[in-house]
Design a protein around this motif. Structure first.
Motif, PDB file in Angstrom:
ATOM      1  N   ILE A   1     -57.753  19.086   8.970  1.00  0.00           N
ATOM      2  CA  ILE A   1     -57.762  19.506  10.377  1.00  0.00           C
ATOM      3  C   ILE A   1     -58.797  20.624  10.519  1.00  0.00           C
ATOM      4  O   ILE A   1     -58.717  21.645   9.837  1.00  0.00           O
TER       5      ILE A   1
ATOM      6  N   VAL B   1     -51.385  21.843  18.556  1.00  0.00           N
ATOM      7  CA  VAL B   1     -51.358  20.412  18.903  1.00  0.00           C
ATOM      8  C   VAL B   1     -49.921  19.925  19.125  1.00  0.00           C
ATOM      9  O   VAL B   1     -49.667  19.021  19.934  1.00  0.00           O
ATOM     10  N   VAL B   2     -48.961  20.553  18.436  1.00  0.00           N
ATOM     11  CA  VAL B   2     -47.550  20.168  18.586  1.00  0.00           C
ATOM     12  C   VAL B   2     -47.095  20.421  20.034  1.00  0.00           C
ATOM     13  O   VAL B   2     -46.228  19.731  20.558  1.00  0.00           O
TER      14      VAL B   2
ATOM     15  N   GLY C   1     -52.681  16.521   3.957  1.00  0.00           N
ATOM     16  CA  GLY C   1     -52.065  15.321   4.519  1.00  0.00           C
ATOM     17  C   GLY C   1     -51.506  14.352   3.499  1.00  0.00           C
ATOM     18  O   GLY C   1     -51.467  13.142   3.757  1.00  0.00           O
TER      19      GLY C   1
ATOM     20  N   ARG D   1     -40.983  17.176  13.565  1.00  0.00           N
ATOM     21  CA  ARG D   1     -41.634  17.033  14.850  1.00  0.00           C
ATOM     22  C   ARG D   1     -43.159  16.941  14.691  1.00  0.00           C
ATOM     23  O   ARG D   1     -43.891  17.824  15.140  1.00  0.00           O
TER      24      ARG D   1
ATOM     25  N   SER E   1     -46.978  16.045  15.292  1.00  0.00           N
ATOM     26  CA  SER E   1     -47.754  15.718  16.496  1.00  0.00           C
ATOM     27  C   SER E   1     -48.320  14.305  16.381  1.00  0.00           C
ATOM     28  O   SER E   1     -48.612  13.676  17.388  1.00  0.00           O
ATOM     29  N   GLY E   2     -48.508  13.844  15.138  1.00  0.00           N
ATOM     30  CA  GLY E   2     -49.117  12.530  14.935  1.00  0.00           C
ATOM     31  C   GLY E   2     -50.581  12.626  14.543  1.00  0.00           C
ATOM     32  O   GLY E   2     -51.202  11.609  14.219  1.00  0.00           O
ATOM     33  N   VAL E   3     -51.156  13.839  14.545  1.00  0.00           N
ATOM     34  CA  VAL E   3     -52.590  13.945  14.219  1.00  0.00           C
ATOM     35  C   VAL E   3     -52.869  13.482  12.793  1.00  0.00           C
ATOM     36  O   VAL E   3     -53.843  12.766  12.540  1.00  0.00           O
TER      37      VAL E   3
ATOM     38  N   GLY F   1     -54.496  22.950   8.293  1.00  0.00           N
ATOM     39  CA  GLY F   1     -53.151  22.392   8.067  1.00  0.00           C
ATOM     40  C   GLY F   1     -52.099  23.400   8.501  1.00  0.00           C
ATOM     41  O   GLY F   1     -52.354  24.258   9.344  1.00  0.00           O
TER      42      GLY F   1
HETATM   43  O1  PMV Z   1     -48.623  19.433   7.105  1.00  0.00           O
HETATM   44  P1  PMV Z   1     -50.033  19.718   7.325  1.00  0.00           P
HETATM   45  O2  PMV Z   1     -50.503  20.880   6.561  1.00  0.00           O
HETATM   46  O3  PMV Z   1     -50.874  18.526   7.183  1.00  0.00           O
HETATM   47  O4  PMV Z   1     -50.188  20.200   8.857  1.00  0.00           O
HETATM   48  C1  PMV Z   1     -49.752  19.433   9.917  1.00  0.00           C
HETATM   49  C2  PMV Z   1     -50.358  19.917  11.188  1.00  0.00           C
HETATM   50  C3  PMV Z   1     -49.403  20.675  12.101  1.00  0.00           C
HETATM   51  O5  PMV Z   1     -50.129  20.882  13.313  1.00  0.00           O
HETATM   52  C4  PMV Z   1     -49.008  22.026  11.525  1.00  0.00           C
HETATM   53  C5  PMV Z   1     -48.146  19.869  12.399  1.00  0.00           C
HETATM   54  C6  PMV Z   1     -48.408  18.599  13.205  1.00  0.00           C
HETATM   55  O6  PMV Z   1     -47.570  17.710  13.122  1.00  0.00           O
HETATM   56  O7  PMV Z   1     -49.406  18.513  13.926  1.00  0.00           O
END
Ligand code: PMV
Length: 327
Positions: A26, A33-34, A120, A163, A165-167, A294
Motif C-alpha cells: 500500500i 480506506v476502512v 498482504g 473489517r 476494506s478489500g484493498v 500496511g
Molecule cells: O494487514 P495489512 O498490513 O496488509 O494492512 C491492511 C490495510 C488496512 O488499511 C490497515 C486494513 C484494510 O483492510 O484496509
C-alpha cells in the motif's frame, strides 16, 4: 458471512487445482480506506504465494490434509506462512462455498511473502486458496468464477481481521496498481509502474496484528472524531494527488505525499520508533519520501526515489546495515 448462490459452469472435475497471488504494497491510504478514503496500492510480483489443492484418492489411508512448504523469509516470532488456523479457515470457507469436502483434500502452500510485514500475506493466501479450490471444483476462468473467487477471498479476509476494506484482496486479484475505494469500482492504473520510479522496502523485522492496529485506529476515531475526519479529508486529497504523481513517474511529488501521510499515520497511533527510524534513514540515504506501509505497529516502510538513484540509496542503507528490497 455473506453467502450467495451463483449458477456456476463446471467445465470438468480435475483432481487438482492451483492458484497463486502476489504480495501487495500500500503506497497511500491504509487505515483511512476502512472509513471510505481511497487507497493507492501496487502488486509485488517478486513475492508470491501458491496453493495446490488435490483430491486424496481412496487408497490414501492417511488423509494428509495440510502440508505447508514454507520458503518465506523468516521474521522473528512469526510463522513463515500465515497462521495455520487461518489457512484452515480459508480452506473450509472456500470448500463450503464451492461444494467441496475439506476432509477429502490435500493442500500445499508455498510462499515467499514475509508474514506480519504489511505485505498482504493473508490476502494472498485467501486469494490463492480460493483460486486453487475453484480450479479443483472444475470452474472455468469466466466472469462468474472471478466474481465468486473475489467474494470468497474477501470473506476469508473477514475471518483474518474482521473489517477489511478489500484493498489487499483486490490488488492480489487484479495484480495491477489500483486506486481503491470501498464505495466505488476500483480504478486500475497503468499496468506497470512508471520506469522512472524506484521503490525500496525496508523491514523493521517487527510484527503486529492487523486486527489490533485497525482497532487502535477505531479507538483514536472514537476519542477524536473531528480530528480524524479532518485527517481523513486531507488523506483523500493526498491519495488522489499521489496517484497522479505515480502515473507521471514523479518521485519528488510522490515522496512528498508519502512524507505527509506518514505524519498522519503517526498521529493516529500506528507508527513506531522503529518505523520512524527507518523512514529517517531512507530520507538520509537520499529517498524522496518514505512512510510505513500496511497496518503499521511494525512491518515495513516503503521509500520512493528515482530509478537511477535506487542502487545508490540502497548502497547507503546497506552501509548502515539496513537491508532494502528494491522494486
Ligand atoms: O494487514 P495489512 O498490513 O496488509 O494492512 C491492511 C490495510 C488496512 O488499511 C490497515 C486494513 C484494510 O483492510 O484496509
Amino acid at each position: 458471512m455473506n453467502s450467495e448462490i451463483i449458477p456456476l459452469k463446471r467445465v470438468s472435475t480435475p483432481r487438482q487445482g492451483s492458484g497463486r497471488s502476489p504480495a501487495k504494497l500500500i503506497l497511500m491510504g491504509e487505515h483511512f480506506v476502512v472509513y471510505g478514503s481511497p487507497a493507492l496500492a501496487i502488486p509485488v510480483p517478486a513475492l508470491m504465494l501458491s496453493v495446490r489443492a488435490y483430491q486424496l484418492g481412496p487408497s490414501m489411508s492417511i488423509p494428509v490434509r495440510t502440508e505447508v512448504t514454507a520458503t518465506a523469509r523468516e521474521r522473528p516470532g512469526v510463522e513463515s506462512i500465515p497462521a495455520s488456523s487461518h489457512l484452515l479457515s480459508c480452506r473450509d470457507l472456500a470448500c463450503a462455498r464451492l461444494g467441496l469436502d475439506p476432509d477429502e483434500l490435500g493442500i500445499s502452500v508455498e510462499s515467499s511473502i514475509p508474514v506480519g510485514a504489511g505485505l498482504g500475506s493473508s490476502a494472498a493466501l485467501s486469494v490463492a486458496m480460493a483460486r486453487a479450490l475453484a480450479a479443483l471444483a472444475g470452474l472455468a476462468g469466466d466472469t462468474e468464477t472471478d466474481h465468486l473467487v473475489r467474494s470468497i477471498s474477501l470473506d476469508a479476509e473477514k475471518l483474518a481481521h474482521g473489517r477489511p476494506s478489500g484493498v489487499d484482496t483486490e490488488v492480489c486479484l487484479t495484480e495491477r496498481p489500483l486506486l481503491f475505494s470501498t464505495h466505488q469500482k476500483p480504478s486500475p492504473l497503468s499496468e506497470k509502474k512508471p520506469s522512472r520510479l524506484g521503490f525500496l522496502v525496508l523491514d523493521t523485522g517487527e510484527s503486529a496484528s492487523t486486527a489490533e492496529m485497525v482497532e487502535r485506529v477505531a479507538g483514536f476515531r472514537r476519542a477524536s472524531f473531528a480530528r480524524f475526519e479532518s485527517l481523513q479529508a486531507e488523506t483523500s486529497e493526498c491519495v488522489t494527488q499521489a496517484a497522479f504523481a505515480l502515473e507521471r513517474g514523479d518521485h519528488h511529488d510522490l515522496g512528498r505525499f508519502l512524507g505527509l501521510q506518514q505524519q498522519r499515520l503517526d498521529e493516529i497511533g500506528v507508527s513506531t520508533p522503529s518505523l520512524e527510524r527507518l523512514v529517517e534513514q531512507a530520507l538520509d540515504a537520499g529517498a524522496s519520501g518514505a512512510k510505513l506501509s500496511g497496518s503499521g505497529g511494525g512491518g515495513v516502510v516503503v521509500a520512493v526515489c528515482s530509478i537511477s538513484d535506487m542502487e545508490k540509496v540502497r548502497g547507503r542503507l546497506r552501509d548502515r546495515a539496513i537491508a532494502a528490497f528494491g522494486l
